[in-house]
Design a protein around this motif. Sequence first.
Motif, PDB file in Angstrom:
ATOM      1  N   GLY A 141      -3.404   2.944  -2.218  1.00 52.48           N
ATOM      2  CA  GLY A 141      -3.935   3.357  -0.706  1.00 52.48           C
ATOM      3  C   GLY A 141      -4.938   3.365  -0.516  1.00 52.48           C
ATOM      4  O   GLY A 141      -6.307   3.240   0.411  1.00 52.48           O
ATOM      5  N   ARG A 142      -5.662   4.837  -1.089  1.00 47.37           N
ATOM      6  CA  ARG A 142      -6.418   6.104  -1.289  1.00 47.37           C
ATOM      7  C   ARG A 142      -7.834   4.326  -1.562  1.00 47.37           C
ATOM      8  O   ARG A 142      -9.267   4.571  -1.379  1.00 47.37           O
ATOM      9  CB  ARG A 142      -6.155   6.229  -2.178  1.00 47.37           C
ATOM     10  N   GLU A 143      -8.012   4.052  -2.414  1.00 45.63           N
ATOM     11  CA  GLU A 143      -8.731   2.898  -3.425  1.00 45.63           C
ATOM     12  C   GLU A 143      -9.176   1.958  -2.162  1.00 45.63           C
ATOM     13  O   GLU A 143     -10.086   1.448  -2.122  1.00 45.63           O
ATOM     14  CB  GLU A 143      -8.273   2.541  -5.430  1.00 45.63           C
ATOM     15  N   PHE A 144      -7.929   0.920  -1.558  1.00 46.60           N
ATOM     16  CA  PHE A 144      -8.041  -0.288  -1.086  1.00 46.60           C
ATOM     17  C   PHE A 144      -9.493   0.795   0.351  1.00 46.60           C
ATOM     18  O   PHE A 144      -9.796   0.721   1.032  1.00 46.60           O
ATOM     19  CB  PHE A 144      -6.777  -0.713  -0.284  1.00 46.60           C
ATOM     20  N   LEU A 145      -9.136   2.018   1.136  1.00 44.06           N
ATOM     21  CA  LEU A 145      -9.590   2.497   1.672  1.00 44.06           C
ATOM     22  C   LEU A 145     -11.306   2.928   1.376  1.00 44.06           C
ATOM     23  O   LEU A 145     -12.019   3.035   2.607  1.00 44.06           O
ATOM     24  CB  LEU A 145      -8.748   3.922   2.742  1.00 44.06           C
ATOM     25  N   ALA A 146     -11.394   3.681   0.147  1.00 46.36           N
ATOM     26  CA  ALA A 146     -12.722   3.716   0.142  1.00 46.36           C
ATOM     27  C   ALA A 146     -13.073   2.355  -0.448  1.00 46.36           C
ATOM     28  O   ALA A 146     -14.034   2.664   0.153  1.00 46.36           O
ATOM     29  CB  ALA A 146     -12.333   4.599  -1.840  1.00 46.36           C
ATOM     30  N   LEU A 147     -12.550   1.003  -0.947  1.00 42.52           N
ATOM     31  CA  LEU A 147     -13.123   0.630  -0.888  1.00 42.52           C
ATOM     32  C   LEU A 147     -14.044  -0.583   0.683  1.00 42.52           C
ATOM     33  O   LEU A 147     -14.888  -1.017   0.692  1.00 42.52           O
ATOM     34  CB  LEU A 147     -12.615  -0.856  -1.715  1.00 42.52           C
ATOM     35  N   MET A 148     -12.462  -0.400   1.119  1.00 45.83           N
ATOM     36  CA  MET A 148     -13.666  -0.537   2.896  1.00 45.83           C
ATOM     37  C   MET A 148     -14.527   0.005   3.513  1.00 45.83           C
ATOM     38  O   MET A 148     -15.446  -0.110   4.343  1.00 45.83           O
ATOM     39  CB  MET A 148     -11.834  -0.974   4.014  1.00 45.83           C
ATOM     40  N   VAL A 170       0.729  -1.559   0.243  1.00 43.04           N
ATOM     41  CA  VAL A 170       0.271   0.264  -0.096  1.00 43.04           C
ATOM     42  C   VAL A 170       0.617   1.511  -0.311  1.00 43.04           C
ATOM     43  O   VAL A 170       0.160   2.312  -0.373  1.00 43.04           O
ATOM     44  CB  VAL A 170      -0.830   0.167   1.001  1.00 43.04           C
ATOM     45  N   LEU A 171       1.854   1.452   0.880  1.00 45.85           N
ATOM     46  CA  LEU A 171       2.251   2.122   1.060  1.00 45.85           C
ATOM     47  C   LEU A 171       3.617   2.562  -0.249  1.00 45.85           C
ATOM     48  O   LEU A 171       3.748   3.799  -0.607  1.00 45.85           O
ATOM     49  CB  LEU A 171       3.684   2.622   1.913  1.00 45.85           C
ATOM     50  N   ALA A 172       3.772   1.247  -0.955  1.00 42.88           N
ATOM     51  CA  ALA A 172       4.663   1.721  -2.032  1.00 42.88           C
ATOM     52  C   ALA A 172       3.582   2.227  -3.530  1.00 42.88           C
ATOM     53  O   ALA A 172       3.823   3.087  -4.858  1.00 42.88           O
ATOM     54  CB  ALA A 172       5.149   1.024  -3.050  1.00 42.88           C
ATOM     55  N   ASP A 173       2.996   2.118  -3.576  1.00 40.06           N
ATOM     56  CA  ASP A 173       1.100   2.965  -4.073  1.00 40.06           C
ATOM     57  C   ASP A 173       0.459   3.983  -3.705  1.00 40.06           C
ATOM     58  O   ASP A 173      -0.701   3.439  -3.193  1.00 40.06           O
ATOM     59  CB  ASP A 173       0.754   2.317  -4.766  1.00 40.06           C
ATOM     60  N   PRO A 174       0.618   5.520  -3.573  1.00 40.63           N
ATOM     61  CA  PRO A 174      -0.546   6.087  -2.887  1.00 40.63           C
ATOM     62  C   PRO A 174      -1.905   6.064  -2.904  1.00 40.63           C
ATOM     63  O   PRO A 174      -3.163   5.983  -2.401  1.00 40.63           O
ATOM     64  CB  PRO A 174      -0.396   7.296  -2.739  1.00 40.63           C
ATOM     65  N   ASP A 175      -1.719   5.813  -4.458  1.00 40.60           N
ATOM     66  CA  ASP A 175      -3.597   5.220  -5.433  1.00 40.60           C
ATOM     67  C   ASP A 175      -4.080   4.064  -4.618  1.00 40.60           C
ATOM     68  O   ASP A 175      -5.495   4.115  -4.342  1.00 40.60           O
ATOM     69  CB  ASP A 175      -3.321   5.479  -6.995  1.00 40.60           C
TER      70      ASP A 175
END
Length: 65
Positions: A50-57, A43-48
Amino acid sequence: MPGTVTTEDNYLKTVGAHRDAHAVFDRLNQIERDGLASTLRVVLADPDLGREFLALMDNSNQLPV
């Protein structure tokens, strides 16, 4: 120089983050630590990502079960 802080405010934030990281680390067993480390690396290697994963969650938590 990476990892250095230049102001007192940044220093205090860094010390607080370090303390918080230790608090989380101390609560996890080795399997949980390994899993969290693996997830953070991705997740930290790709901030986008990370944002998408949080939105999904966030969206999945709002769906009725």
